[in-house]
Scaffold this motif. Structure first.
Motif, PDB file in Angstrom:
ATOM      1  N   LEU A 268       0.855  -1.178   0.000  1.00  0.00           N
ATOM      2  CA  LEU A 268       0.000   0.000   0.000  1.00  0.00           C
ATOM      3  C   LEU A 268       0.897   1.236   0.000  1.00  0.00           C
ATOM      4  O   LEU A 268       1.782   1.369   0.845  1.00  0.00           O
ATOM      5  N   CYS A 272      -0.229   7.914  -1.497  1.00  0.00           N
ATOM      6  CA  CYS A 272      -1.530   8.082  -2.155  1.00  0.00           C
ATOM      7  C   CYS A 272      -2.538   7.013  -1.741  1.00  0.00           C
ATOM      8  O   CYS A 272      -3.712   7.097  -2.095  1.00  0.00           O
ATOM      9  N   GLY A 273      -2.089   5.990  -1.023  1.00  0.00           N
ATOM     10  CA  GLY A 273      -3.030   4.983  -0.524  1.00  0.00           C
ATOM     11  C   GLY A 273      -3.461   3.964  -1.564  1.00  0.00           C
ATOM     12  O   GLY A 273      -4.304   3.119  -1.299  1.00  0.00           O
ATOM     13  N   LYS A 274      -2.895   4.025  -2.791  1.00  0.00           N
ATOM     14  CA  LYS A 274      -3.241   3.042  -3.824  1.00  0.00           C
ATOM     15  C   LYS A 274      -2.360   1.797  -3.670  1.00  0.00           C
ATOM     16  O   LYS A 274      -1.354   1.818  -2.951  1.00  0.00           O
ATOM     17  N   LYS A 275      -2.755   0.738  -4.360  1.00  0.00           N
ATOM     18  CA  LYS A 275      -2.026  -0.523  -4.178  1.00  0.00           C
ATOM     19  C   LYS A 275      -1.327  -1.020  -5.439  1.00  0.00           C
ATOM     20  O   LYS A 275      -0.970  -2.175  -5.540  1.00  0.00           O
TER      21      LYS A 275
END
Ligand SMILES: [Zn+2]
Length: 306
Positions: A268, A272-275
């Motif tokens: 993670l 930006c919190g995207k994976k």
């Protein structure tokens, strides 16, 4: 609907079906209607054959499988007609012969090898032999192809439900499948053999009751379909899982050996919190310490290590 009408409708929809599956329902309906017709020698000069030939490589898998199946059935029928008339089949026609079925009363009493009628010898008739018989000119090739049919039979009979499906049907299917293989690939070529081995694995897989059920009950699951189907569509769930694990293992080994970048959703991104990330691992310190993972976020470009 008459065959002429079906032919006209198929002709209208053919080009679209080659590029997309937007008219899949109507094409499938037309093909299903066509499949109810048994081959007649008058079809030989009709555009319907051309439509079927093209649709074998239609965009949609189900359309192409059904077109293949009809085309190959018709081709076999054409050969029968040609043989009866003692004339040559349509130009460009080649491939499988028509198998004869066993008359065995008890299961496994007769293996396929005993049940294939050889192509008529040249001395039997003055008329030219059908092109399909060319494959049987050599006794050796004929014997080798019989052995392949027999191997298919052996795989299938390993977990066979004798109470439901007769030995006759099993023998006939083994020959039909070998014939479809020979239609799709040059008989006894490497491609033919490796496809046969892959099929034999799935057919004899103890966990693949589903595939065997489809063979005996699903009209779309024809020999022509089986020889061209994707591995994923035939394998049992446990076989798929095994293949996936093997693939992952290979990828991991490759990646550990070379520190290759891998795409993954295992991490993670803290920014930006995207994976969606790419990462590689390296042994940066001594060998008994854990590897360092270098991670790059593919969404925002943030880099960090763990
Ligand atoms: Zn990010």
């Amino acid at each position: 609907m008459s065959i002429e009408k079906l032919q006209k409708e198929l002709g209208r929809h053919r080009d679209t079906a080659m590029k997309s599956d937007s008219n899949k329902d109507v094409v499938m309906e037309l093909l299903e209607a066509v499949s109810k017709y048994t081959y007649d020698s008058s079809y030989a000069s009709m555009p319907i054959l051309k439509h079927l030939r093209s649709l074998r490589s239609a965009h949609d898998d189900e359309i192409s499988a059904l077109a293949k199946s009809i085309y190959s059935n018709w081709k076999s029928a054409n050969k029968l007609i040609s043989t009866r008339k003692e004339s040559s089949p349509a130009p460009g026609d080649s491939g499988s012969s028509t198998p004869t079925s066993a008359s065995a009363a008890s299961p496994a009493a007769h293996a396929p090898a005993h049940n294939r009628r050889a192509a008529p010898a040249a001395s039997d008739t003055k008329a030219p032999r059908p092109a399909g018989a060319a494959y049987f000119d050599s006794d050796q090739i004929s014997a080798d192809r019989n052995r392949i049919a027999r191997a298919i039979y052996t795989s299938l009979s390993r977990h066979h439900d004798w109470a439901q499906i007769s030995n006759d049907r099993l023998v006939k299917f083994s020959h039909d499948l070998e014939g479809a293989l020979a239609n799709e690939f040059q008989p006894l070529s490497d491609a033919y053999k490796s496809r046969m081995r892959a099929l034999a694995l799935d057919l004899g897989d103890a966990n693949n009751e589903q595939l065997r059920n489809r063979i005996w009950n699903d009209p779309y699951c024809t020999p022509a379909y089986l020889v061209t189907a994707k591995a994923q569509d035939l394998a049992s769930d446990s076989m798929k899982e095994q293949r996936k694990l093997r693939l992952e293992k290979t990828r991991n080994e490759l990646h550990e050996a070379k520190g290759i970048d891998m795409e993954s959703d295992d991490f993670l991104c803290p920014r930006c919190g995207k994976k969606r990330v790419r990462y590689s691992q390296q042994q940066t310190r001594s060998a008994d310490e854990p590897m360092t993972t270098f991670i790059t976020c593919l969404e925002c470009g943030h880099k960090w290590k763990e």
